[in-house]
Structure formats: C-alpha cells, structure tokens
Design an enzyme around this catalytic site. Structure first.
Site, short mmCIF file in Angstrom:
data_model
loop_
_atom_site.label_atom_id
_atom_site.label_comp_id
_atom_site.label_asym_id
_atom_site.label_seq_id
_atom_site.Cartn_x
_atom_site.Cartn_y
_atom_site.Cartn_z
N ARG A 127 0.94 -1.19 0.22
CA ARG A 127 0.15 -0.21 -0.04
C ARG A 127 1.12 1.36 0.06
O ARG A 127 1.78 1.62 0.88
CB ARG A 127 -1.15 0.19 1.30
CG ARG A 127 -1.53 1.46 1.16
CD ARG A 127 -2.74 1.38 2.38
NE ARG A 127 -3.31 2.65 2.25
CZ ARG A 127 -4.34 3.33 2.75
NH1 ARG A 127 -5.36 2.32 3.01
NH2 ARG A 127 -4.53 4.68 2.77
N ARG B 97 -6.02 3.56 -4.27
CA ARG B 97 -5.28 3.02 -3.41
C ARG B 97 -5.14 1.27 -3.81
O ARG B 97 -6.10 1.02 -4.14
CB ARG B 97 -5.83 3.07 -1.79
CG ARG B 97 -7.39 2.70 -1.32
CD ARG B 97 -8.38 3.77 -1.59
NE ARG B 97 -7.87 5.19 -1.27
CZ ARG B 97 -7.81 5.62 -0.27
NH1 ARG B 97 -8.14 4.95 1.02
NH2 ARG B 97 -7.88 6.84 -0.03
N ASP C 250 -6.98 -0.98 1.17
CA ASP C 250 -7.68 -0.48 2.42
C ASP C 250 -8.31 -1.33 3.19
O ASP C 250 -9.20 -2.02 2.60
CB ASP C 250 -8.84 0.60 1.75
CG ASP C 250 -8.67 2.07 2.13
OD1 ASP C 250 -7.49 2.29 2.82
OD2 ASP C 250 -9.12 2.81 1.71
N ASP D 136 -10.46 -1.21 6.45
CA ASP D 136 -10.99 -0.42 7.48
C ASP D 136 -11.89 -1.11 8.71
O ASP D 136 -12.57 -1.92 8.08
CB ASP D 136 -12.03 0.62 6.87
CG ASP D 136 -11.10 1.80 5.87
OD1 ASP D 136 -10.05 1.93 6.28
OD2 ASP D 136 -11.84 2.23 5.12
N1 ROI Z 1 -14.90 4.38 -3.60
C1 ROI Z 1 -15.28 3.14 -3.55
N2 ROI Z 1 -16.27 2.78 -4.48
N3 ROI Z 1 -14.83 2.30 -2.83
C2 ROI Z 1 -13.81 2.39 -1.82
O1 ROI Z 1 -13.51 1.54 -1.19
C3 ROI Z 1 -13.45 3.79 -1.52
N4 ROI Z 1 -12.65 4.04 -0.62
C4 ROI Z 1 -12.37 5.45 -0.53
C5 ROI Z 1 -12.82 6.53 -1.19
C6 ROI Z 1 -11.85 7.15 -1.87
C7 ROI Z 1 -13.68 7.17 -0.26
N5 ROI Z 1 -13.72 6.20 -2.24
C8 ROI Z 1 -14.26 4.63 -2.49
O2 ROI Z 1 -11.40 5.43 0.36
#
Ligand code: ROI
Length: 174
Positions: free
Chosen positions: A95, A104, A107, A109
C-alpha cells in the site's frame, strides 16, 4: 460468502466487521490476498466474507473503479491491535498512501468492533462513513442482514436510504 455466520460463544472474542477496498494493482487479486491474510490473523478467526463487489469511486471520479467486500472476524485483539494488524497487511500488499480520497492498492477499515463506540486520533468506530456508503452497506447486509449498529439503528433501515448506485457483485468466492 464463505462459511455461515456462526454465533460467537467464545468469551473474550469481539465480533468485528472489516471493509476491504482496492482500485489499483489488480484489485481482485488484492482483495483475495487480503482475505487469505485475514484467515491467518493472530488471535482471530475469520467468520465470513461477502462476495466481491465492483463499485464506482466515491470521491474524485478520475480514478479506477473499486473492488469492495466486507469480512466478519471474531478477534481477541484489542481495537488498536486489530488496526495495527490490518495496517500490517496493507503494507505487506504494497500500500502506498496517496492523496486523500485518491486511488489505493488496499484499504482495510474497521467498520465495527463489537458494540464499541470509540473515537481516538487513530481509530473511530463505528467507521465514520459506513452509514451512507453502498459499497459497505450492501456487502455487510449480505453476510449479516439482521445487524444492528451500536447506536441501535438497523442495517436494513440504512440500506433503504442508500441507493445501490452502480454497485454490482463481481465474483463469488467459495
Ligand atoms: N470508493 C469506492 N467505491 N470504494 C472504496 O473502497 C473507496 N474508498 C475510499 C474512497 C476514496 C472514499 N472512495 C471509495 O477511500
């Protein structure tokens, strides 16, 4: 979805939900490798994983579409320990933190950590954006349709207020 959601009867475990997102460096592989890494997370067991979903970017539109999924994990790690472990997986998968709300590689979360409500400089749970993100709510509902958030809101009610946009199941994983 792999495994059925089972009751967490083991004392000391917290049921957590983790959002997986990627839109760089072969996002499907990124998501699948993240799931493999979650299967071997220390002091934890992976309970279930949603399908992979393809979603349009939320935020700046000049970035690739995303692959998203949600995993359910029972863990004995404390919230910050879980965060550290997830960030370790992110880093292992190369990452690179780019601009805010930009593309990215991976992620991971923490959406929910049991019924905990906490806000610290490093970690806020429930995740601040989860209630209006279709790429979180629909995968979450796939694995836990009856979920209630720690604030008492039913996931089903949040879903009714959340358009699917272009969210589509990408690929089932067994
Ligand atoms: N948009 C989508 N569709 N999926 C994501 O996981 C995602 N993650 C983010 C941001 C940039 C807000 N947009 C995203 O961090």
């Amino acid at each position: 979805m792999i495994n059925s959601v089972e009751q967490n009867s083991n004392l000391g475990y917290s049921r957590c939900y983790v959002a997986i997102g990627s839109n760089l460096a072969d996002p499907v592989t990124q998501a699948q490798e993240a799931i493999v890494a979650l299967q071997t997370l220390t002091m934890s067991r992976l309970v279930s994983v949603s399908s992979l979903y393809a979603s349009k970017p939320m935020g700046p539109q000049e970035q690739p579409d995303y692959i998203n999924a949600v995993a359910c994990i029972d863990t004995r790690l404390a919230p910050i320990e879980l965060l550290d472990a997830l960030q370790h997986i992110e880093n292992e998968q190369g990452r690179v933190r780019k601009e805010h709300w930009g593309a990215r590689t991976l992620d991971l979360d923490i959406l929910l950590y049991g019924d905990d409500i906490m806000s610290t400089p490093r970690l806020t749970v429930p995740h601040y954006g989860m209630k209006e993100r279709e790429f979180v709510l629909y995968p979450l509902a796939e694995i836990t349709p009856q979920l209630q958030l720690p604030c008492g809101q039913a996931l089903s009610v949040l879903l009714e207020a959340c358009p699917r946009n272009d969210l589509a199941i990408y690929q089932n994983i067994e």
